[in-house]
Design an enzyme around this catalytic site. Sequence first.
Site, mmCIF file in Angstrom:
data_model
loop_
_atom_site.group_PDB
_atom_site.id
_atom_site.type_symbol
_atom_site.label_atom_id
_atom_site.label_comp_id
_atom_site.label_asym_id
_atom_site.label_seq_id
_atom_site.Cartn_x
_atom_site.Cartn_y
_atom_site.Cartn_z
ATOM 1 N N ASP A 1 12.980 -34.083 58.742
ATOM 2 C CA ASP A 1 13.638 -33.738 59.675
ATOM 3 C C ASP A 1 14.246 -34.820 60.521
ATOM 4 O O ASP A 1 13.556 -35.444 61.393
ATOM 5 C CB ASP A 1 13.243 -31.984 60.658
ATOM 6 C CG ASP A 1 14.103 -32.161 62.370
ATOM 7 O OD1 ASP A 1 15.750 -32.720 61.967
ATOM 8 O OD2 ASP A 1 13.492 -31.302 62.576
ATOM 9 N N ASP B 1 57.170 -74.097 29.005
ATOM 10 C CA ASP B 1 57.080 -73.932 30.596
ATOM 11 C C ASP B 1 58.472 -73.168 31.139
ATOM 12 O O ASP B 1 59.275 -73.104 30.471
ATOM 13 C CB ASP B 1 55.850 -73.787 31.281
ATOM 14 C CG ASP B 1 54.925 -73.524 32.410
ATOM 15 O OD1 ASP B 1 55.811 -72.774 32.860
ATOM 16 O OD2 ASP B 1 53.811 -73.063 31.246
ATOM 17 N N LYS C 1 53.217 -67.043 27.353
ATOM 18 C CA LYS C 1 52.934 -67.236 28.783
ATOM 19 C C LYS C 1 52.983 -65.983 30.068
ATOM 20 O O LYS C 1 53.921 -66.370 30.543
ATOM 21 C CB LYS C 1 52.147 -69.197 29.022
ATOM 22 C CG LYS C 1 51.857 -69.211 30.959
ATOM 23 C CD LYS C 1 51.689 -70.474 30.977
ATOM 24 C CE LYS C 1 51.658 -70.949 32.358
ATOM 25 N NZ LYS C 1 51.449 -72.451 32.316
ATOM 26 N N TRP C 2 52.754 -65.289 29.974
ATOM 27 C CA TRP C 2 53.425 -64.359 31.503
ATOM 28 C C TRP C 2 52.895 -64.334 32.635
ATOM 29 O O TRP C 2 51.088 -64.367 33.119
ATOM 30 C CB TRP C 2 52.752 -62.893 30.985
ATOM 31 C CG TRP C 2 52.574 -61.712 32.138
ATOM 32 C CD1 TRP C 2 52.806 -61.392 33.030
ATOM 33 C CD2 TRP C 2 54.162 -60.579 31.329
ATOM 34 N NE1 TRP C 2 53.721 -60.447 33.323
ATOM 35 C CE2 TRP C 2 54.269 -60.152 32.354
ATOM 36 C CE3 TRP C 2 54.459 -60.253 29.841
ATOM 37 C CZ2 TRP C 2 54.842 -58.468 31.856
ATOM 38 C CZ3 TRP C 2 54.620 -59.110 29.854
ATOM 39 C CH2 TRP C 2 55.332 -58.285 30.985
ATOM 40 N N ASP C 3 54.037 -65.149 33.341
ATOM 41 C CA ASP C 3 53.226 -65.834 34.721
ATOM 42 C C ASP C 3 53.426 -64.483 36.043
ATOM 43 O O ASP C 3 54.524 -63.436 35.354
ATOM 44 C CB ASP C 3 53.823 -67.466 34.891
ATOM 45 C CG ASP C 3 52.809 -67.691 36.449
ATOM 46 O OD1 ASP C 3 52.279 -67.621 37.085
ATOM 47 O OD2 ASP C 3 54.018 -69.285 35.948
ATOM 48 N N MET C 4 52.952 -64.490 37.029
ATOM 49 C CA MET C 4 53.117 -64.129 38.030
ATOM 50 C C MET C 4 53.269 -64.815 39.817
ATOM 51 O O MET C 4 52.021 -65.427 40.050
ATOM 52 C CB MET C 4 52.815 -62.753 38.053
ATOM 53 C CG MET C 4 52.960 -61.916 39.303
ATOM 54 S SD MET C 4 52.375 -62.091 40.269
ATOM 55 C CE MET C 4 51.600 -60.708 41.412
ATOM 56 N N CYS D 1 48.619 -65.039 33.427
ATOM 57 C CA CYS D 1 48.635 -66.204 34.447
ATOM 58 C C CYS D 1 49.802 -65.770 35.720
ATOM 59 O O CYS D 1 49.957 -65.025 36.056
ATOM 60 C CB CYS D 1 49.992 -67.104 33.499
ATOM 61 S SG CYS D 1 49.722 -69.032 35.232
ATOM 62 N N ASP E 1 45.264 -73.287 38.517
ATOM 63 C CA ASP E 1 46.904 -74.311 38.509
ATOM 64 C C ASP E 1 45.921 -75.555 38.512
ATOM 65 O O ASP E 1 46.963 -76.438 38.754
ATOM 66 C CB ASP E 1 47.942 -74.219 39.148
ATOM 67 C CG ASP E 1 49.253 -73.012 39.225
ATOM 68 O OD1 ASP E 1 48.568 -73.033 37.840
ATOM 69 O OD2 ASP E 1 50.324 -73.003 40.018
HETATM 70 C C1 DGJ Z 1 52.244 -70.375 37.715
HETATM 71 C C2 DGJ Z 1 51.735 -71.339 36.539
HETATM 72 O O1 DGJ Z 1 50.586 -71.675 37.071
HETATM 73 C C3 DGJ Z 1 52.295 -72.571 36.157
HETATM 74 O O2 DGJ Z 1 51.104 -73.073 35.225
HETATM 75 C C4 DGJ Z 1 53.189 -72.786 35.728
HETATM 76 O O3 DGJ Z 1 53.326 -72.158 34.915
HETATM 77 C C5 DGJ Z 1 54.433 -72.731 37.452
HETATM 78 N N1 DGJ Z 1 54.547 -71.525 37.712
HETATM 79 C C6 DGJ Z 1 56.203 -72.411 37.088
HETATM 80 O O4 DGJ Z 1 56.247 -71.814 37.713
#
Ligand code: DGJ
Length: 731
Positions: free
Chosen positions: A56, A369, A479-482, A529, A551
């Site tokens: 309790d 790139d 390489k698929w960046d964002m 990426c 980077d």
């Molecule tokens: C950010 C990435 O991390 C880099 O390696 C390169 O691809 C640049 N963008 C390109 O804009």
Amino acid sequence: MKNELIKYDASKGIFHLNAKNTSYIMQIYEGRYLAHLYWGKKIERYNGAKSLRFVDRIFSANPQSDDRCFSLESTPCEYPAFGNTDFRVPAFQLMFENGTTVTDLRYESHRIAAGKPSLEGLPSTYVEGDEEAQTLEIIMKDSVKPISVVLRYTVFSDFDAISRSAKIINESGEAVRITRAFSVNVDFRDGEFDLLHLAGSWSRERDVLKKPLDMGIYNIESRRGASSHQQNPFIALMRKNAGEFNGEVYGFSFVYSGNFLAQVEVDQFHSTRVGMGINPFNFSWLLNDGESFQAPEVVMVYSESGLNAMSSTYHDLYRKRLCRGLYRDRVRPVLINNWEATYFDFDKDKILDIAKKAKPLGIELMVLDDGWFGKRNDDCSSLGDWYVNEDKLEGGLGALGREIESLDMAFGLWFEPEMVSPDSDLYREHPDWCLHVPGRPRSEGRNQLILDLSRPEVCDRIFDMMKEVLSSAPVSYVKWDMNRHMTEVGSTALPAERQQETAHRYMLGLYGLMERITTEFPEILFESCSGGGGRFDPGMLYYMPQTWTSDDTDAVERLKIQYGTSLVYPVSSMGAHVSAVPNHQVHRETSLKMRGDVAMAGNFGYELDITKMPRYELDEVRDQVSSYKEIRELVQFGDFYRLLSPFEGNDTAWIFVSKDKREAVFFYYKIQARAHEPFKSVRLAGLDENLEYELLDAGVAFGGDELMHIGLNIPELKGDYQSYTVRLRVK
Ligand code: DGJ
């Protein structure tokens, strides 16, 4: 099934889950509450040790009026709801049409099945045969309204891992709003832990941070619309005596790439609650009658012998049963990327010059790139216009790709599919296709906006554009960046009451898009990426087996970044390149040898203007590439052991050991030189104590026991930023 992984004792209401060396035990208490009993080293028979206890307690509330001792507040709960006697942070919260937010989840039924079902539309670990795992589904139901939560637990026979997720099903006859739906909750019965997490920033990802827990709440989270550079969707609770090779560690890794929350609460009784899932911040989900909502997966790993064993479980599980596709088990090519060599300033001749110089050195893949499309000559335009810029690349990508192929090299290409530049044809055509709130300014990041991937037509358009490009040239790597995070998160395609679904719907759209592209082009190696390692998470690894780690390509900084990343993610998932000096991010000068030795502890490549390198450096590059090819299988698919931490001293060391323990490669790195340095030796790990290992090129051999318990001498290394590597092979 090798043996029964999940047992249910109906007489006691006890679920006993056994992974390889781990047990997880729960109990249906009083016929309705699902309580957590144990998670840790494997227990063969459970006879009720450390059973639940109640007294309790003043100021505790009691769900049963005839029992002042029982309270959910002092019950270790498996999936706590809100509003009835548990004052800790809930895993789950709803709002009904009448505005009330109380629910009361009770055990309803369960089922146990072989194998592991997938999570529709979401990334998750998988099995390749039903014998690899068993799955328990426990159905919890609200005591008043027909709303259920299906808690799913999968136990793997070959890994010390348990995956969990939760699915909410609404059969209440009314629409409810989910305001919190964690994937997992674990209530430990004490608070004697340190909390470890991976935090940082752009180019400084995944520093290993550790803090002692005390009464209070600790939030590790992202509200940025991506898993983020700032906090990784991973935490570990470590016993106070735990280190790399000893002590108990509990890992939680979220298989998701968007906003997340890992929340740790140490309460008044010093019990510790861990919750993990989609971040409830600015999230809600309207669930109509008859609909369900699936929360993503959390992978929980227990280690009785420190962090290294935890990492090893994550590495093997994620490499073999999260990553998919052709490259899952295939060695990764040595690449050269033109980004730090040219940035946006290149043409076809320049790219071919780089490729022609790289080929005789043994480099296998030329990656083009950012800057090949639209009219992009800087970062101010053209994202969304995925057609080649013929002013730069005469004859188009097909011609360039074929010329690279004729050199007997593969060709790779950069995309940033989720983005749109305000200065682009796509944006001019569809200004409403980006995330934004009507009537409010649209904040740009790197001069770009984020496409609204919650809209299927947007995803379709990106898919079509990418498909066209990838079909027009011999591309074998993407390489698929964002490169920015979400602001003004809103979708004009969603009604007012669903605006807070936008960020999660975006992730579902992204996952769907990546699934389509990777299925359409199964031969392509995809690397994700996000400004380096801003979305280095298990969700992305499900679609793309490697990620550009950071980077920051400085060799010294990379030691920390790769070390921190290795806490969870397999080495085969880490892109690591040699770049020019002075380094472009920190302006440090390090030797080519040091840079090579650091990058060789990952998916190796170069990112510098090789056409400007003097002959003697090109010779060194040739040697590095050929050495890497000799060890890459070991590096990418062997067992990885961290030996000395860059976060704790002036040096770093790690070793890769083949699965059969007959081969290894050891790396040692020293940062600052000091006068009159003490002699250095490092104890190795992962070898077989009973085997004798020859140190290649040194002409000496030592027993595995000597090397692991006495240590290996490090030769004198003069100057700053030095490295020493040695290969070992059983005699
Ligand atoms: C950010 C990435 O991390 C880099 O390696 C390169 O691809 C640049 N963008 C390109 O804009």
